[in-house]
Design an enzyme around this catalytic site. Structure first.
Site, PDB file in Angstrom:
ATOM      1  N   PRO A 194       0.822  -1.213   0.000  1.00 48.85           N
ATOM      2  CA  PRO A 194       0.000   0.000   0.000  1.00 48.85           C
ATOM      3  C   PRO A 194       0.855   1.262   0.000  1.00 48.85           C
ATOM      4  O   PRO A 194       2.047   1.223   0.334  1.00 48.85           O
ATOM      5  CB  PRO A 194      -0.814  -0.126   1.303  1.00 48.85           C
ATOM      6  CG  PRO A 194      -0.735  -1.568   1.683  1.00 48.85           C
ATOM      7  CD  PRO A 194       0.591  -2.054   1.179  1.00 48.85           C
ATOM      8  N   PRO A 195       0.275   2.395  -0.365  1.00 46.81           N
ATOM      9  CA  PRO A 195       1.039   3.659  -0.347  1.00 46.81           C
ATOM     10  C   PRO A 195       1.459   4.036   1.073  1.00 46.81           C
ATOM     11  O   PRO A 195       0.732   3.801   2.039  1.00 46.81           O
ATOM     12  CB  PRO A 195       0.043   4.678  -0.918  1.00 46.81           C
ATOM     13  CG  PRO A 195      -0.977   3.876  -1.649  1.00 46.81           C
ATOM     14  CD  PRO A 195      -1.074   2.570  -0.937  1.00 46.81           C
ATOM     15  N   GLY A 198       6.723   2.676   3.010  1.00 41.68           N
ATOM     16  CA  GLY A 198       8.177   2.807   3.098  1.00 41.68           C
ATOM     17  C   GLY A 198       8.955   2.075   2.041  1.00 41.68           C
ATOM     18  O   GLY A 198      10.108   1.702   2.267  1.00 41.68           O
ATOM     19  N   HIS A 416     -27.442   9.713  21.350  1.00 35.34           N
ATOM     20  CA  HIS A 416     -27.066   8.889  20.189  1.00 35.34           C
ATOM     21  C   HIS A 416     -25.726   8.197  20.434  1.00 35.34           C
ATOM     22  O   HIS A 416     -25.593   6.979  20.230  1.00 35.34           O
ATOM     23  CB  HIS A 416     -27.000   9.775  18.944  1.00 35.34           C
ATOM     24  CG  HIS A 416     -26.689   9.035  17.689  1.00 35.34           C
ATOM     25  ND1 HIS A 416     -27.648   8.635  16.789  1.00 35.34           N
ATOM     26  CD2 HIS A 416     -25.506   8.597  17.164  1.00 35.34           C
ATOM     27  CE1 HIS A 416     -27.089   7.991  15.784  1.00 35.34           C
ATOM     28  NE2 HIS A 416     -25.782   7.974  15.987  1.00 35.34           N
ATOM     29  N   GLU A 417     -24.735   8.956  20.879  1.00 35.32           N
ATOM     30  CA  GLU A 417     -23.419   8.361  21.120  1.00 35.32           C
ATOM     31  C   GLU A 417     -23.453   7.421  22.322  1.00 35.32           C
ATOM     32  O   GLU A 417     -22.730   6.416  22.343  1.00 35.32           O
ATOM     33  CB  GLU A 417     -22.377   9.468  21.331  1.00 35.32           C
ATOM     34  CG  GLU A 417     -22.223  10.430  20.158  1.00 35.32           C
ATOM     35  CD  GLU A 417     -21.911   9.728  18.850  1.00 35.32           C
ATOM     36  OE1 GLU A 417     -21.246   8.672  18.880  1.00 35.32           O
ATOM     37  OE2 GLU A 417     -22.345  10.228  17.796  1.00 35.32           O
ATOM     38  N   ASP A 494     -24.181   5.523  10.004  1.00 34.02           N
ATOM     39  CA  ASP A 494     -24.209   4.232  10.703  1.00 34.02           C
ATOM     40  C   ASP A 494     -24.916   3.176   9.864  1.00 34.02           C
ATOM     41  O   ASP A 494     -24.442   2.029   9.745  1.00 34.02           O
ATOM     42  CB  ASP A 494     -24.920   4.385  12.046  1.00 34.02           C
ATOM     43  CG  ASP A 494     -24.220   5.388  12.957  1.00 34.02           C
ATOM     44  OD1 ASP A 494     -22.988   5.514  12.815  1.00 34.02           O
ATOM     45  OD2 ASP A 494     -24.895   6.021  13.777  1.00 34.02           O
TER      46      ASP A 494
END
Length: 520
Positions: A194-195, A198, A416-417, A494
């Site tokens: 992946p980018p 390293g 909600h949280e 969600d």
């Protein structure tokens, strides 16, 4: 080119200065008191003017009482008749003759202009010719041994990849160790992953450890709009590499030139890319591995590369540089934290544990953001609080402290949280709750963050079901507290994530969502 333009401009300035000096044909005339033209006509008619001198539109007059005045003729066609009628002595001054320099300038100016234009044109042609000669030259940047300061100690989080390439260092240092037994080093090493993991840094570390020259070029630097230019650059690059052997040729983003041949293309771009790839394949076949030239390429799209490029004898060794695990992330953070003044309260393992899926570049960005937070607060050191803020910013977005929210919106967001938090805690195999916030971040009004206790490489059906339940916890809390009439659109993300997770369970992982009692 700028030097020649500067010389031409300087020449023009000097010539203009000489022209202004030699073009002075007369002394500056004496200044006289100005007289309105109407008063001058009145004096003429009254016989108070004895003599006038006409120089173009300027008129200098002598009055009968010995005074001198000056006025200007506004193109009056009757002025001469009025002066003759009043018997005024009229003296006219001939217009000044052009100087010799003026005559030379006027006569030779077209020729001088043509000469200047011709010089500029010829210089441009010479530069274009030089550029044309260099058009097929390689654009690879060569870094000498003294500039290769990156070592294996500067590369962390990919220990397996480093082990695979360490023998390349040994070969570049002592090739006879391998050649005396008839062994040959791989001509090409392809680094995939992946980018930001390293790959380029690891290639530079190989050159730094071996103490050899490093040629760096991007795959897109080979391809031009003119067919054949890329192939010429490939040939020139390999000629330079053989002259400076032992060395390493590093081709970044090789998929720009190494894609599978035979694809649909428009114009000459596809032909140019294929010819460049063909030349690269020929050059890799044309030199022996014992010449001390190692080709290292990097890409995050190995699936699109041409099969001829991956066969044994070319890029016959592939090294996967993947995303680091929690131990690798801690090592990467330890490398980058040395570049900033760090406080004693920093625990890098906690930051590494909270950044699953982060690449080396992402972790370097965490350290940098933390340093910026510390600098804004005029701190002398980077603290654990700065690192936590930097991690939250990258994971969840920047805080929107200026966003105006009513108390009702804050209360609804809090419930909600809280629903996410409670369902997540009560669900089996769910990740533990790490942080709950109703501070708006990015596009979300609140965030509930679950932190896994370890890196997960596979997930059970029960864990995935728990994640889906946790995602719907916020909507359920809204229904229980505020009722169906006051349910908001806050659960849209969600529901989207839960739907994607459920679809993957059925279509990709074969985990049908059925009741547990039907499974017994």
């Amino acid at each position: 080119m700028k030097k020649y333009l500067y010389n031409i401009l300087l020449f023009c300035i000097i010539f203009a200065g000489i022209f202004l000096i030699f073009n002075r044909v007369q002394q500056t005339p004496d200044l006289y008191d100005a007289l309105p033209y109407s008063e001058f006509i009145e004096k003429v008619k009254n016989g108070q003017i004895s003599r006038v001198e006409i120089n173009g539109q300027a008129i200098v007059m002598n009055t009968t009482d010995g005074q001198r005045f000056e006025t200007f003729n506004p193109n009056d066609p009757h002025i001469i008749d009025d002066l003759l009628t009043a018997k005024v002595e009229i003296k006219t001054i001939a217009p000044p003759k052009r100087s010799m320099m003026m005559d030379i300038f006027i006569s030779w100016f077209p020729m001088l202009l043509m000469v200047v234009v011709w010089i500029i044109y010829m210089r441009r042609q010479q530069n274009a010719g030089a550029g044309g000669n260099n058009f097929g030259k390689s654009k690879a940047k060569m870094l000498t041994e003294d500039k290769m300061t990156v070592k294996f100690t500067d590369v962390a989080g990919c220990e397996e990849a480093k082990e695979e390439v360490k023998e390349v260092v040994d070969f570049l240092r002592a090739p006879q160790k391998f050649t005396k037994l008839g062994g040959k080093m791989p001509r090409g090493i392809l680094m995939t992953g992946p980018p930001g993991t390293g790959k380029t840094l690891l290639a530079r570390a190989i050159a730094g450890e071996a103490g050899v020259k490093f040629f760096s070029i991007s795959g897109s630097d080979f391809v031009e709009m003119f067919v054949g230019v890329g192939a010429s650059r490939v040939r020139d690059m390999f000629v330079q590499a053989k002259e400076h052997a032992p060395c390493i040729i590093f081709i970044d983003e090789i998929d720009a030139v190494g894609r599978q041949r035979g694809g649909a293309g428009m114009g000459g771009g596809n032909d140019e890319r294929e010819q460049t790839l063909n030349q690269l394949l020929v050059e890799m076949d044309g030199f022996d591995g014992d010449q001390g030239v190692i080709i290292i390429a990097a890409t995050n799209r190995a699936d699109v590369l041409d099969k001829a490029l991956l066969r044994p004898g070319r890029f016959d060794r592939q090294v996967t540089v993947g995303l680091p695990d929690v131990r690798g992330r801690e090592q990467i953070l330890n490398v980058h934290i040395k570049k900033v003044p760090a406080a004693a309260d920093i625990v890098l393992y906690d930051i590494a544990r909270g950044t699953p899926g982060f690449s080396g570049a992402d972790l370097a960005n965490v350290i940098n953001e933390a340093a910026l937070f510390a600098a804004r607060a005029d701190q002398a050191e980077v603290t654990m609080h700065n690192l936590e803020k930097a991690k939250d910013k990258i994971l969840m977005g920047a805080e929107k402290r200026t966003m105006v929210m009513t108390e009702e919106d804050k209360l609804l967001t809090a419930y909600h949280e809280a629903g996410h938090c409670i369902v997540g805690q009560k669900s089996e195999e769910h990740d533990p709750v790490y942080k709950v916030s109703i501070m708006p971040r990015g596009r979300a009004l609140g965030v509930t963050m679950f932190l896994p206790e370890r890196d997960l490489y596979s997930a059970s059906k029960r864990k995935l079901e728990s994640q889906i339940a946790g995602l719907f916890g916020g909507r359920i809390a809204e229904l229980m507290i505020f009722g169906a009439d006051r349910v908001t659109t806050g659960a849209s993300n969600d529901i989207e994530r839960a739907t994607e997770l459920a679809r993957n369970m059925v279509t990709r992982w074969g985990l049908l969502l059925i009741a547990r009692k039907l499974m017994t």
